[in-house]
Every structure is written in C-alpha cells, then in structure tokens.
Design an enzyme around this catalytic site. Structure first.
Site, PDB file in Angstrom:
ATOM      1  N   ASP A  35      31.392 -33.856  71.860  1.00  0.00           N
ATOM      2  CA  ASP A  35      32.387 -32.826  71.459  1.00  0.00           C
ATOM      3  C   ASP A  35      32.426 -32.443  69.718  1.00  0.00           C
ATOM      4  N   ALA A  53      28.351 -24.046  68.742  1.00  0.00           N
ATOM      5  CA  ALA A  53      29.259 -24.512  69.814  1.00  0.00           C
ATOM      6  C   ALA A  53      30.398 -23.717  69.843  1.00  0.00           C
ATOM      7  N   THR A  88      38.073 -25.685  71.101  1.00  0.00           N
ATOM      8  CA  THR A  88      36.729 -25.711  70.956  1.00  0.00           C
ATOM      9  C   THR A  88      36.487 -24.831  69.687  1.00  0.00           C
ATOM     10  N   THR A 147      30.640 -13.145  65.734  1.00  0.00           N
ATOM     11  CA  THR A 147      30.405 -12.201  66.428  1.00  0.00           C
ATOM     12  C   THR A 147      31.323 -10.970  65.833  1.00  0.00           C
ATOM     13  N   ASP A 148      30.637  -9.772  66.407  1.00  0.00           N
ATOM     14  CA  ASP A 148      31.296  -8.651  66.053  1.00  0.00           C
ATOM     15  C   ASP A 148      32.594  -8.393  66.706  1.00  0.00           C
ATOM     16  N   GLU A 149      32.969  -9.086  67.707  1.00  0.00           N
ATOM     17  CA  GLU A 149      34.070  -8.951  68.446  1.00  0.00           C
ATOM     18  C   GLU A 149      35.478  -9.161  67.414  1.00  0.00           C
ATOM     19  N   TYR A 202      39.145 -14.778  73.135  1.00  0.00           N
ATOM     20  CA  TYR A 202      37.967 -15.143  72.654  1.00  0.00           C
ATOM     21  C   TYR A 202      37.825 -14.510  71.266  1.00  0.00           C
ATOM     22  N   ALA A 215      39.948 -13.576  69.123  1.00  0.00           N
ATOM     23  CA  ALA A 215      40.948 -14.138  68.267  1.00  0.00           C
ATOM     24  C   ALA A 215      40.631 -15.636  67.911  1.00  0.00           C
ATOM     25  N   LYS A 275      37.657 -16.840  67.606  1.00  0.00           N
ATOM     26  CA  LYS A 275      36.398 -16.709  66.894  1.00  0.00           C
ATOM     27  C   LYS A 275      36.922 -16.210  65.216  1.00  0.00           C
ATOM     28  N   ASN A 294      25.957  -7.906  70.938  1.00  0.00           N
ATOM     29  CA  ASN A 294      25.718  -8.814  72.045  1.00  0.00           C
ATOM     30  C   ASN A 294      24.063  -9.041  72.116  1.00  0.00           C
ATOM     31  N   ASN A 295      23.940 -10.229  72.584  1.00  0.00           N
ATOM     32  CA  ASN A 295      22.527 -10.854  72.644  1.00  0.00           C
ATOM     33  C   ASN A 295      22.052 -10.857  74.009  1.00  0.00           C
ATOM     34  N   VAL A 329      30.943  -3.278  88.010  1.00  0.00           N
ATOM     35  CA  VAL A 329      30.883  -2.404  86.626  1.00  0.00           C
ATOM     36  C   VAL A 329      32.405  -2.357  86.347  1.00  0.00           C
TER      37      VAL A 329
HETATM   38  P1  NAD Z   1      26.833 -20.149  75.537  1.00  0.00           P
HETATM   39  O1  NAD Z   1      28.339 -20.466  76.452  1.00  0.00           O
HETATM   40  O2  NAD Z   1      25.722 -19.930  76.255  1.00  0.00           O
HETATM   41  O3  NAD Z   1      26.765 -21.905  74.777  1.00  0.00           O
HETATM   42  C1  NAD Z   1      27.670 -22.414  73.986  1.00  0.00           C
HETATM   43  C2  NAD Z   1      27.320 -24.029  74.170  1.00  0.00           C
HETATM   44  O4  NAD Z   1      28.364 -24.636  73.219  1.00  0.00           O
HETATM   45  C3  NAD Z   1      27.029 -24.731  75.270  1.00  0.00           C
HETATM   46  O5  NAD Z   1      25.612 -25.229  75.232  1.00  0.00           O
HETATM   47  C4  NAD Z   1      28.138 -25.661  75.241  1.00  0.00           C
HETATM   48  O6  NAD Z   1      27.720 -26.837  76.088  1.00  0.00           O
HETATM   49  C5  NAD Z   1      28.687 -26.017  73.924  1.00  0.00           C
HETATM   50  N1  NAD Z   1      29.902 -26.413  73.739  1.00  0.00           N
HETATM   51  C6  NAD Z   1      31.141 -25.827  74.076  1.00  0.00           C
HETATM   52  N2  NAD Z   1      32.199 -26.311  73.900  1.00  0.00           N
HETATM   53  C7  NAD Z   1      31.662 -27.618  73.015  1.00  0.00           C
HETATM   54  C8  NAD Z   1      32.347 -28.290  72.302  1.00  0.00           C
HETATM   55  N3  NAD Z   1      33.646 -28.558  72.265  1.00  0.00           N
HETATM   56  N4  NAD Z   1      31.611 -29.535  71.771  1.00  0.00           N
HETATM   57  C9  NAD Z   1      30.249 -29.268  71.536  1.00  0.00           C
HETATM   58  N5  NAD Z   1      29.477 -28.136  72.260  1.00  0.00           N
HETATM   59  C10 NAD Z   1      30.264 -27.438  73.153  1.00  0.00           C
HETATM   60  O7  NAD Z   1      27.324 -19.384  74.020  1.00  0.00           O
HETATM   61  P2  NAD Z   1      26.142 -18.447  73.456  1.00  0.00           P
HETATM   62  O8  NAD Z   1      26.165 -17.097  74.149  1.00  0.00           O
HETATM   63  O9  NAD Z   1      24.836 -19.280  73.227  1.00  0.00           O
HETATM   64  O10 NAD Z   1      26.850 -18.341  71.952  1.00  0.00           O
HETATM   65  C11 NAD Z   1      26.634 -19.140  71.095  1.00  0.00           C
HETATM   66  C12 NAD Z   1      27.575 -18.943  69.858  1.00  0.00           C
HETATM   67  O11 NAD Z   1      27.164 -17.459  69.093  1.00  0.00           O
HETATM   68  C13 NAD Z   1      28.992 -18.949  70.011  1.00  0.00           C
HETATM   69  O12 NAD Z   1      29.747 -19.221  69.079  1.00  0.00           O
HETATM   70  C14 NAD Z   1      29.330 -17.357  70.306  1.00  0.00           C
HETATM   71  O13 NAD Z   1      30.717 -16.934  69.978  1.00  0.00           O
HETATM   72  C15 NAD Z   1      28.212 -16.727  69.480  1.00  0.00           C
HETATM   73  N6  NAD Z   1      27.913 -15.267  69.669  1.00  0.00           N
HETATM   74  C16 NAD Z   1      27.395 -15.102  70.943  1.00  0.00           C
HETATM   75  C17 NAD Z   1      26.969 -13.786  71.293  1.00  0.00           C
HETATM   76  C18 NAD Z   1      26.465 -13.344  72.753  1.00  0.00           C
HETATM   77  O14 NAD Z   1      25.914 -12.176  72.952  1.00  0.00           O
HETATM   78  N7  NAD Z   1      26.362 -14.467  73.393  1.00  0.00           N
HETATM   79  C19 NAD Z   1      26.991 -12.878  70.244  1.00  0.00           C
HETATM   80  C20 NAD Z   1      27.459 -13.106  68.827  1.00  0.00           C
HETATM   81  C21 NAD Z   1      27.741 -14.444  68.615  1.00  0.00           C
HETATM   82  O1  DAU Z   2      29.722  -8.643  71.114  1.00  0.00           O
HETATM   83  C1  DAU Z   2      29.349 -10.023  70.785  1.00  0.00           C
HETATM   84  C2  DAU Z   2      29.867 -10.746  71.933  1.00  0.00           C
HETATM   85  O2  DAU Z   2      29.051 -10.320  73.342  1.00  0.00           O
HETATM   86  C3  DAU Z   2      29.650 -12.308  72.161  1.00  0.00           C
HETATM   87  O3  DAU Z   2      30.774 -12.653  70.854  1.00  0.00           O
HETATM   88  C4  DAU Z   2      30.253 -12.780  73.392  1.00  0.00           C
HETATM   89  O4  DAU Z   2      30.108 -14.414  73.408  1.00  0.00           O
HETATM   90  C5  DAU Z   2      29.425 -12.400  74.352  1.00  0.00           C
HETATM   91  O5  DAU Z   2      29.954 -12.954  75.748  1.00  0.00           O
HETATM   92  C6  DAU Z   2      29.294 -10.897  74.770  1.00  0.00           C
HETATM   93  O6  DAU Z   2      30.817 -10.238  74.697  1.00  0.00           O
HETATM   94  P1  DAU Z   2      30.995  -9.134  75.935  1.00  0.00           P
HETATM   95  O7  DAU Z   2      32.613  -9.295  76.452  1.00  0.00           O
HETATM   96  O8  DAU Z   2      30.535  -7.933  75.147  1.00  0.00           O
HETATM   97  O9  DAU Z   2      29.959  -9.603  77.048  1.00  0.00           O
HETATM   98  P2  DAU Z   2      29.576  -9.529  78.739  1.00  0.00           P
HETATM   99  O10 DAU Z   2      28.420  -9.711  79.148  1.00  0.00           O
HETATM  100  O11 DAU Z   2      30.875 -10.482  79.150  1.00  0.00           O
HETATM  101  O12 DAU Z   2      30.206  -8.016  78.882  1.00  0.00           O
HETATM  102  C7  DAU Z   2      29.084  -6.965  78.306  1.00  0.00           C
HETATM  103  C8  DAU Z   2      30.004  -5.799  78.803  1.00  0.00           C
HETATM  104  O13 DAU Z   2      29.763  -5.199  80.280  1.00  0.00           O
HETATM  105  C9  DAU Z   2      31.496  -5.277  78.454  1.00  0.00           C
HETATM  106  O14 DAU Z   2      31.955  -4.139  78.385  1.00  0.00           O
HETATM  107  C10 DAU Z   2      32.228  -5.978  79.949  1.00  0.00           C
HETATM  108  C11 DAU Z   2      31.168  -5.313  81.078  1.00  0.00           C
HETATM  109  N1  DAU Z   2      30.902  -6.142  82.334  1.00  0.00           N
HETATM  110  C12 DAU Z   2      30.686  -7.480  81.959  1.00  0.00           C
HETATM  111  C13 DAU Z   2      30.438  -8.130  83.421  1.00  0.00           C
HETATM  112  C14 DAU Z   2      30.246  -9.536  83.160  1.00  0.00           C
HETATM  113  C15 DAU Z   2      30.894  -5.424  83.470  1.00  0.00           C
HETATM  114  O15 DAU Z   2      31.125  -4.221  83.590  1.00  0.00           O
HETATM  115  N2  DAU Z   2      30.949  -6.182  84.668  1.00  0.00           N
HETATM  116  C16 DAU Z   2      30.681  -7.618  84.816  1.00  0.00           C
HETATM  117  O16 DAU Z   2      30.427  -8.279  85.595  1.00  0.00           O
END
Ligand code: NAD
Ligand code: DAU
Length: 351
Positions: A60, A83, A101, A134-136, A159, A161, A163, A188-189, A215
């Site tokens: 952790d 993480a 976390t 994140t851009d959020e 979330y 807040a 970050k 968003n990735n 949706v």
């Molecule tokens: P994810 O949820 O897929 O992965 C998170 C990882 O962190 C997991 O492997 C989990 O086991 C580990 N983890 C969680 N809590 C932990 C702890 N206390 N100690 C050690 N490990 C821990 O997330 P992701 O989508 O890969 O995102 C990675 C990072 O990128 C995050 O910081 C997220 O905020 C940021 N981010 C994500 C996106 C996106 O679109 N997914 C976009 C911008 C930024």
């Molecule tokens: O912008 C970066 C962020 O993108 C990251 O920081 C976050 O970790 C990542 O989870 C992501 O956040 P979003 O909330 O934008 O992603 P999510 O995939 O949850 O949702 C994308 C959009 O789709 C959002 O407008 C909500 C909508 N949605 C999502 C789900 C899961 C739906 O309409 N239906 C769904 O079932």
C-alpha cells in the site's frame, strides 16, 4: 542506471506505462508497488514478469515503513505515482477510500521521497516525483474553451476533489521544500487492460454479451479521449525533460459525446461479430450525480515545450482497443469475477 518506483503499475495506465518504458529503455530498473485492489491485476504484467530489470512488490502506498524501505533498498531516483482509486461512480458511493489512497497515500510517498532525497545541500541530482493527475480537477467546461494549466481548480466529484488535494500537496512540496516534481493532467484514456467499469470497456463487454448499454442522462456529456500509449509517451517525456515544478496538460482534441462513443463501438463491433448488435440495447439511465458536462484539453504547452503530440487517431485507437478486448475475452472473464457483479447490483444503494 535510474531506478523508478512506479506505483499502481498493475492497473490500466500503469501497466501500459510499464510495457512502454521497458520496451523503450534497457538501462532502467523498475520497482512496481501495487496493492492489487479490484482494479489491479498481475495478468496485465505477464509479459514483463521475468524481465530482470523489473520487481513487483504488493503493498500500500500509505504504508510508511514499506515505502521507506523501498527507497533505501532500491535507491529510488524517480517516483511515478499512478496508484489511486480512479472511478468517479465509486467515489460518489464511498468517498473515504479516495481520501485515504489518493491524498494520504500521495503524502506518504512525498514524505518518504523527501526524507530519502533531501540532504543538507538540498535535493540530490537526478531525482523527480511525477504525479499522474487528471483534467477532472479543473471541473466542467461550457460549450466553448479548453482547460489550460492555469485554469483554476474547481473539482466536483469526490474522486476529482481527492486528485485535486493530492496535486496541491505535490505542489506544496515543491513550493515549500523545492522537491523536484511535475504534475501531468490527462483527459480520458482508453486502450488495452482498462477495467470494465469505465465507459469504453464496459460498452464493449456488454455489446459482446448483448447486454444493455447504460447511458447516463441525455448522453450528450463530452469527454476528450486519448489512446493510452499516447499518454504513456507524454509521461515519459515529462519525466525526462519536463521543467521542474511545472504542470502539463495531456490531451489530443478528441472530443466526443457519450452517445457518439456508443454508436461508434456498435458500428465497429458489427464489422467483427456474427450476431448483429442493435441500437435497441442502448438504455438511457439516471444521470450520474454532479455529472461534469464537458472536458476538453488544450495541450499547447506540452506540444511546444516537449514536442509531444498524440500519434493515434480515435478511429485507429478504438479499433485496436475493440480488437484487444475481442482477443482477450478470458482476461475480461477473470477481472469480472468476484465482486464485480455485486458492485453493479448495489451501485447506487445508499447514495
Ligand atoms: P486503475 O484503477 O486502473 O489502477 C489503479 C491501480 O492503483 C491499481 O493497480 C490498484 O491496485 C492500485 N492501487 C489502488 N490503491 C492503492 C494503494 N493504496 N496502494 C498501492 N496501489 C494502489 O486506474 P487508471 O485508470 O490506470 O489510473 C491511473 C492513474 O491515472 C490514477 O492516478 C488516475 O487518477 C489517473 N488518470 C486516469 C485517467 C483515465 O482515463 N483512466 C485519466 C487521467 C488520469
Ligand atoms: O478525465 C479523466 C478521467 O476519466 C479520469 O481521471 C478517471 O480516472 C476516469 O475514470 C475517467 O473519468 P470519467 O468519469 O470521465 O470516465 P467514465 O468512463 O466513468 O465515464 C465516461 C463518461 O461516460 C461519463 O460522462 C459518464 C458516462 N458513462 C459512464 C459509464 C460507466 C455512461 O454514460 N454510462 C456508463 O455506464
């Protein structure tokens, strides 16, 4: 030889980053610290588990003793902090673990890094803390304009807040102690290994099984989509060459409404599967609470300073992603075992 402490490397972006840098560099050592929560999966790292430059530690980021020991044992130069608890819907239901976390865990990493890297003359040469953000944190946009690095923080979900809180602590370690750091804020990735609670893999999985496609609200919320490998390239560039103390936005002007994403996935998947996926699966459901309307990144700074640009168009990226999920249905089955179904059944209970 630099040693990287990668946190959260068994998650979606972390795993893609590990594949990316281990292909790119042969003269680095990696320590991957991951708690293996529901979204962390060692199957994501099978291809690199025997790489002699790679070590996995289950643990952790909040564990002070463990993190201190890792700095000492491996003589860490770089921290890349992936993480996190990463899913907005989960944060609406259960914010506490996000504070634990995302904020306290990041502070623990910062503190251990400072204690290990700081000597009387200041910070050692060649060290850096990179916070993957994140851009959020910027909140929501209207119809026009983009997030720039100077856009005020205005996060909405628990979330976002959490970050924003961790970003501010990273900035505080720079402003107060001059800790070498960068923050990247990405849109968003999408791509391989993304846990199917997020929109794109959830839609692909549900389409494949002819299940409803939920949706939220009117489906017109906008996200700015980036193929995960382009994000990994940006993180690597910022780590190597980013100006100390700076924030870099990462995004590729790929805005789509959610309903456009749903329609693209249905039509691309229909080129691949035998039984037609019909739009009748689309189900408009209750909106997410506090749902941000639009995200859009202005990536001028990282383009101009570091020469970064996204190489993968959405059309290519989404086809690669769909193909990856079709080729890895066993992965999907494995990660959706356990608590996954229970989570969906109880998603909004008690909110
Ligand atoms: P994810 O949820 O897929 O992965 C998170 C990882 O962190 C997991 O492997 C989990 O086991 C580990 N983890 C969680 N809590 C932990 C702890 N206390 N100690 C050690 N490990 C821990 O997330 P992701 O989508 O890969 O995102 C990675 C990072 O990128 C995050 O910081 C997220 O905020 C940021 N981010 C994500 C996106 C996106 O679109 N997914 C976009 C911008 C930024
Ligand atoms: O912008 C970066 C962020 O993108 C990251 O920081 C976050 O970790 C990542 O989870 C992501 O956040 P979003 O909330 O934008 O992603 P999510 O995939 O949850 O949702 C994308 C959009 O789709 C959002 O407008 C909500 C909508 N949605 C999502 C789900 C899961 C739906 O309409 N239906 C769904 O079932």
């Amino acid at each position: 030889m630099k040693t990287y402490l990668i946190t959260g490397g068994a998650g979606f972006i972390g795993a893609n980053f590990l594949h990316y840098i281990l292909k790119r560099y042969s003269d680095i050592r990696i320590v991957n610290l991951d708690k293996l929560t529901y979204s962390g999966n060692l199957e994501n790292l099978k291809e690199i588990e025997d790489n002699p430059n790679y070590t996995f530690i289950q643990g952790d980021i909040c564990d002070k003793e463990l993190v201190e020991k890792l700095f000492k044992d491996y003589n860490i130069n770089y921290v890349v902090n992936f993480a996190a608890e990463s899913h907005v819907d989960r944060s609406i239901k259960d914010p506490e673990v996000f504070v634990q976390t995302n904020i306290l865990g990041t502070v623990n990493l910062l503190n251990c890094a400072k204690n290990f890297w700081y000597t009387e003359g200041g910070f050692k040469e060649g060290v850096k803390f990179l916070q993957v953000s994140t851009d959020e944190v910027y909140g929501s946009l209207g119809e026009k304009g983009y997030f720039i690095e100077g856009t005020p923080i205005d996060s909405h979900s628990p979330y976002a807040a959490s970050k924003a809180g961790s970003d501010l602590m990273v900035k505080a370690y720079f402003d107060t102690y001059k800790m070498p750091m960068n923050i990247t804020r990405c849109s968003n990735n999408y791509g391989p290994y993304q846990f199917p609670e997020k929109l794109i893999p959830l839609l692909i999985n549900n389409c494949v099984h002819h299940k409803d496609l939920p949706v939220y609200g009117d489906g017109l919320n906008i996200r700015d989509w980036l193929y995960v490998e382009d994000h990994c390239k940006a993180i690597d560039m910022v780590l190597q060459d980013g100006r100390i103390g700076e924030v870099y936005n990462v995004g590729g002007h790929n805005e789509r409404t959610n309903i456009e994403i749903v329609n693209s996935i249905i039509s691309y998947l229909n080129e691949k599967v035998d039984k037609e996926i019909t739009k009748s699966l689309i189900k408009y459901v209750e909106d997410r609470k506090g749902h941000d309307r639009r995200y859009g990144i202005d990536p001028s700074k990282i383009k101009e300073e570091l020469g970064w640009y996204p190489e993968t168009t959405f059309e290519v990226g989404i086809k690669n992603t769909i193909q990856w999920y079709l080729d890895n249905q066993q992965w999907m089955k494995n990660v959706t075992n356990g608590d996954y179904q229970k989570y969906y059944e109880n998603m909004y209970e008690g909110v």
